[in-house]
Design an enzyme around this catalytic site. Sequence first.
Site: not given
Length: 332
Positions: A85, A109, A232
Amino acid sequence: MATEIFYDADADLGIIQGRKVAVIGYGSQGHAHALSLRDSGADVRIGLPEGSKSRAKAEEEGLRVLTPAEASAEADLIMILAPDTKQRQIYADDIAPNLKSGDALFFGHGFNIRYGLIKPPSDVDVAMVAPKGPGHLVRRQFVDGKGVPCLIAVEQDASGNAQALALSYAAGIGGARAGVIKTTFTEETETDLFGEQAVLCGGASALVQTGFEVLVEAGYQPEIAYFEVLHELKLIVDLMWEGGIAGQRYSISDTAEYGDLTRGPRVIDAHVKESMRKILAEVQDGTFAKEWVAEDEAGRPNFNKLQDQGNAHQIEEVGKKLRSLMSWTQRP
């Protein structure tokens, strides 16, 4: 089409060693790129605003720190590693006025190029080097004589040598030791955003929260629900990371695997797949990018509201309490 993967033997480190590199930004990726390129023999300087808290850190690590405009004027290869941004404004204010014919503009990117937020002149190379790992891992692997796989892409090849330059840069941060995969700005951006939204962040977060809610609403203790649907999860993801889905299934109990094979498709069913396709379409046609840019420019009201709602979810309070009982989950 076969995937193209390059290694150290395919790269000419001398190319990046002959360039003046400016790394704009000194966050997770910025520090890893700058230090590793320097250690590979490249001429590196950092571009940071005068008031940046990162200036002292970069200087302590032996790097020259200039303003973004000064670094861009001095360099002939500019790697933009600031947040998505902020890149457009940095480019307009500091980089564009200092770009010279023959320079190279690099990205970690593809967002700003893919969606036309940054439009470089036709006489500069535009390429991407994107390590597939966080900056601290990129740096640690480099120091250990290893590397993190990288993606490279060329959007604009003004010099006729942009791919060789990108490959040399990737080798300079250790990527070619592991493997450098050729892609495009479009492919990297669209798959990255889709992965974040539908699976890694949005999909996983919503799945965990919803599973927690179902158990708690059915009368189970929130603490037990937290263990079963969030805590988990790391065990399962680690198994997938190490051996793929088949490796994960090999390592769990037969009962768990049967439940996986027969119930998983009922959760992630055809309706969910169609929703994923719609999310991908919004990435591809620019709907998401326009929405996010407008949200950011408006001060992020919806972003902040949704963030506050997520932080107030019961799972956060329960998790904070349970993590305090597990010293191994605490960051140093």
